[in-house]
Design a protein around this motif. Structure first.
Motif, PDB file in Angstrom:
ATOM      1  N   SER A 180       0.826  -1.208   0.000  1.00 36.90           N
ATOM      2  CA  SER A 180       0.000   0.000   0.000  1.00 36.90           C
ATOM      3  C   SER A 180       0.861   1.259   0.000  1.00 36.90           C
ATOM      4  O   SER A 180       0.566   2.230  -0.703  1.00 36.90           O
ATOM      5  CB  SER A 180      -0.930  -0.003   1.221  1.00 36.90           C
ATOM      6  N   GLY A 181       1.935   1.244   0.799  1.00 32.95           N
ATOM      7  CA  GLY A 181       2.814   2.404   0.852  1.00 32.95           C
ATOM      8  C   GLY A 181       3.472   2.700  -0.484  1.00 32.95           C
ATOM      9  O   GLY A 181       3.551   3.861  -0.905  1.00 32.95           O
ATOM     10  N   LEU A 182       3.917   1.657  -1.167  1.00 36.00           N
ATOM     11  CA  LEU A 182       4.532   1.839  -2.480  1.00 36.00           C
ATOM     12  C   LEU A 182       3.505   2.322  -3.500  1.00 36.00           C
ATOM     13  O   LEU A 182       3.809   3.180  -4.338  1.00 36.00           O
ATOM     14  CB  LEU A 182       5.157   0.516  -2.946  1.00 36.00           C
ATOM     15  N   TYR A 183       2.303   1.782  -3.404  1.00 32.85           N
ATOM     16  CA  TYR A 183       1.238   2.216  -4.318  1.00 32.85           C
ATOM     17  C   TYR A 183       0.866   3.676  -4.057  1.00 32.85           C
ATOM     18  O   TYR A 183       0.587   4.434  -4.992  1.00 32.85           O
ATOM     19  CB  TYR A 183       0.020   1.310  -4.157  1.00 32.85           C
ATOM     20  N   ASP A 184       0.869   4.067  -2.779  1.00 36.31           N
ATOM     21  CA  ASP A 184       0.578   5.455  -2.428  1.00 36.31           C
ATOM     22  C   ASP A 184       1.566   6.407  -3.087  1.00 36.31           C
ATOM     23  O   ASP A 184       1.186   7.466  -3.606  1.00 36.31           O
ATOM     24  CB  ASP A 184       0.614   5.645  -0.910  1.00 36.31           C
ATOM     25  N   LYS A 185       2.839   6.043  -3.036  1.00 35.77           N
ATOM     26  CA  LYS A 185       3.862   6.890  -3.651  1.00 35.77           C
ATOM     27  C   LYS A 185       3.596   7.034  -5.148  1.00 35.77           C
ATOM     28  O   LYS A 185       3.771   8.119  -5.728  1.00 35.77           O
ATOM     29  CB  LYS A 185       5.245   6.278  -3.418  1.00 35.77           C
ATOM     30  N   PHE A 186       3.150   5.953  -5.770  1.00 36.56           N
ATOM     31  CA  PHE A 186       2.861   5.964  -7.207  1.00 36.56           C
ATOM     32  C   PHE A 186       1.684   6.885  -7.534  1.00 36.56           C
ATOM     33  O   PHE A 186       1.793   7.756  -8.403  1.00 36.56           O
ATOM     34  CB  PHE A 186       2.564   4.536  -7.679  1.00 36.56           C
ATOM     35  N   ILE A 187       0.564   6.724  -6.824  1.00 39.80           N
ATOM     36  CA  ILE A 187      -0.623   7.503  -7.189  1.00 39.80           C
ATOM     37  C   ILE A 187      -0.519   8.960  -6.750  1.00 39.80           C
ATOM     38  O   ILE A 187      -1.145   9.834  -7.357  1.00 39.80           O
ATOM     39  CB  ILE A 187      -1.928   6.878  -6.643  1.00 39.80           C
ATOM     40  N   MET A 188       0.289   9.224  -5.710  1.00 37.81           N
ATOM     41  CA  MET A 188       0.374  10.610  -5.244  1.00 37.81           C
ATOM     42  C   MET A 188       1.225  11.480  -6.160  1.00 37.81           C
ATOM     43  O   MET A 188       1.327  12.691  -5.948  1.00 37.81           O
ATOM     44  CB  MET A 188       0.901  10.666  -3.810  1.00 37.81           C
ATOM     45  N   THR A 189       1.855  10.873  -7.164  1.00 35.17           N
ATOM     46  CA  THR A 189       2.515  11.685  -8.187  1.00 35.17           C
ATOM     47  C   THR A 189       1.493  12.245  -9.173  1.00 35.17           C
ATOM     48  O   THR A 189       1.811  13.120  -9.970  1.00 35.17           O
ATOM     49  CB  THR A 189       3.552  10.851  -8.960  1.00 35.17           C
ATOM     50  N   GLU A 190       0.252  11.720  -9.123  1.00 32.02           N
ATOM     51  CA  GLU A 190      -0.803  12.153 -10.033  1.00 32.02           C
ATOM     52  C   GLU A 190      -1.958  12.853  -9.337  1.00 32.02           C
ATOM     53  O   GLU A 190      -2.463  13.867  -9.819  1.00 32.02           O
ATOM     54  CB  GLU A 190      -1.372  10.944 -10.804  1.00 32.02           C
ATOM     55  N   LEU A 191      -2.393  12.309  -8.192  1.00 32.33           N
ATOM     56  CA  LEU A 191      -3.647  12.754  -7.586  1.00 32.33           C
ATOM     57  C   LEU A 191      -3.412  13.668  -6.383  1.00 32.33           C
ATOM     58  O   LEU A 191      -2.335  13.667  -5.784  1.00 32.33           O
ATOM     59  CB  LEU A 191      -4.463  11.539  -7.159  1.00 32.33           C
ATOM     60  N   SER A 192      -4.460  14.403  -6.017  1.00 32.07           N
ATOM     61  CA  SER A 192      -4.385  15.289  -4.854  1.00 32.07           C
ATOM     62  C   SER A 192      -4.705  14.506  -3.583  1.00 32.07           C
ATOM     63  O   SER A 192      -5.511  13.562  -3.608  1.00 32.07           O
ATOM     64  CB  SER A 192      -5.364  16.454  -5.003  1.00 32.07           C
ATOM     65  N   PRO A 193      -4.103  14.873  -2.433  1.00 33.79           N
ATOM     66  CA  PRO A 193      -4.318  14.129  -1.178  1.00 33.79           C
ATOM     67  C   PRO A 193      -5.782  14.052  -0.761  1.00 33.79           C
ATOM     68  O   PRO A 193      -6.259  12.993  -0.357  1.00 33.79           O
ATOM     69  CB  PRO A 193      -3.489  14.927  -0.165  1.00 33.79           C
ATOM     70  N   MET A 194      -6.511  15.163  -0.833  1.00 28.56           N
ATOM     71  CA  MET A 194      -7.883  15.175  -0.348  1.00 28.56           C
ATOM     72  C   MET A 194      -8.811  14.327  -1.223  1.00 28.56           C
ATOM     73  O   MET A 194      -9.725  13.665  -0.728  1.00 28.56           O
ATOM     74  CB  MET A 194      -8.410  16.603  -0.263  1.00 28.56           C
ATOM     75  N   PHE A 195      -8.586  14.328  -2.530  1.00 30.54           N
ATOM     76  CA  PHE A 195      -9.384  13.488  -3.415  1.00 30.54           C
ATOM     77  C   PHE A 195      -9.172  12.017  -3.065  1.00 30.54           C
ATOM     78  O   PHE A 195     -10.134  11.246  -2.945  1.00 30.54           O
ATOM     79  CB  PHE A 195      -9.008  13.734  -4.873  1.00 30.54           C
TER      80      PHE A 195
END
Length: 306
Positions: A180-195
């Motif tokens: 999950s942590g690695l996936y978070d790093k991946f998606i947070m390069t694209e998406l906003s935290p609150m979304f």
């Protein structure tokens, strides 16, 4: 700034773990988890509604719920698919982790979870090209040693690491959590935290409702009964705050998931203190050595990241 946010997230996670332990005492696990997702969704409902209505109440603020706030634009469907995948990963980790925490002392579960960053480190080096210096590596080695010592000290409480299924549950939750942590790093390069945070709580609530309807409700009379605990809404409050600090830290360009993940496991310090003061757990001297090693490792990580 991302380092400070990581430390704030760690402190909040420690109180979150203690709230979980209190809520799960003699209680049914799945309904507690469902209510956690319900309350978390309610907390972020204004931001979810903002993205649905498109009113822009929180635009250009730290709480901007736009999917690609501050990033290149993409399709809304793509953003939601990424968040749904995150929901599935996190919920899987939570289910195993909740069951394990219910049946094990929090002073054992905490240090096991604290080794999660070692797995994140390997993934960060393989997928994101992150590299640690000697100071950071020292902290990682200390985390590995602490797990070995914990496996020995836990036998005094009749908890055998190799034959206890709840240890397996916690370990599996830690592995999925690392993914999950690695996936978070991946998606947070694209998406906003609150979304991400608002919608992944919503999707988790839907998934948990389905799980409850299929697995728990038809058999509820033959399992541990559910009872209300005021610790349940506290779970949602503290995990929501901890995750917002965490995702905001990851959203910053220079952040390192390997470092953030390890700092967040410093939550074991808070959960350990709660285990002593609130739950009156035993065999504290041996576990205190594990805690000292982890705390020292956090200091090395912090020094190496300055």
């Amino acid at each position: 700034m991302w380092l400070l946010l990581a430390f704030i997230s760690a402190a909040l996670l420690g109180v979150y773990d203690a709230s979980k332990k209190a809520a799960l005492k003699d209680n049914a696990v799945l309904p507690v988890l469902l209510l956690n997702t319900v309350f978390s969704t309610l907390i972020f409902s204004p931001f979810i509604l903002d993205t649905v209505i498109g009113h822009g109440w929180f635009s250009e603020s730290a709480f901007d719920p736009s999917p690609y706030a501050g990033h290149n634009e993409g399709s809304l469907l793509h953003a939601h698919i990424l968040v749904i995948i995150k929901s599935l990963i996190v919920l899987s980790s939570w289910i195993f982790g909740y069951f394990g925490l219910k049946h094990l002392p929090i002073t054992i579960v905490g240090p096991i979870n604290a080794t999660r960053p070692v797995m994140v480190l390997v993934g960060a080096m393989l997928f994101f090209g992150e590299r640690l210096n000697w100071c950071q590596w020292t902290g990682v080695v200390m985390a590995v040693i602490s797990l070995f010592l914990l496996s020995r000290s836990s036998k005094k409480e009749s908890v055998d690491f190799t034959h206890n299924k709840w240890i397996f549950f916690v370990a599996l939750a830690a592995v999925i959590g690392a993914v999950s942590g690695l996936y978070d790093k991946f998606i947070m390069t694209e998406l906003s935290p609150m979304f991400v945070q608002g919608w992944y709580n919503f999707y988790q609530m839907i998934l948990m409702a389905v799980i409850i309807a299929i697995l728990w409700y038809p058999h509820r009379k033959n399992t541990t009964p559910f009872h209300w605990s005021w610790a349940i809404p506290l779970i949602s409050i503290f995990i929501s705050a901890a995750d917002f600090a965490y995702l905001t830290a990851l959203n910053q360009p220079d952040s390192m998931i390997s470092v953030i993940s390890l700092i967040r496991r410093g939550s074991v310090i808070v959960s350990f203190i709660c285990g002593v003061l609130i739950f009156h757990e035993k065999n504290l001297k041996a576990k205190a050595l594990d805690l000292v090693l982890i705390l020292t490792g956090m200091i090395f990580i912090w020094l190496g990241s300055r």
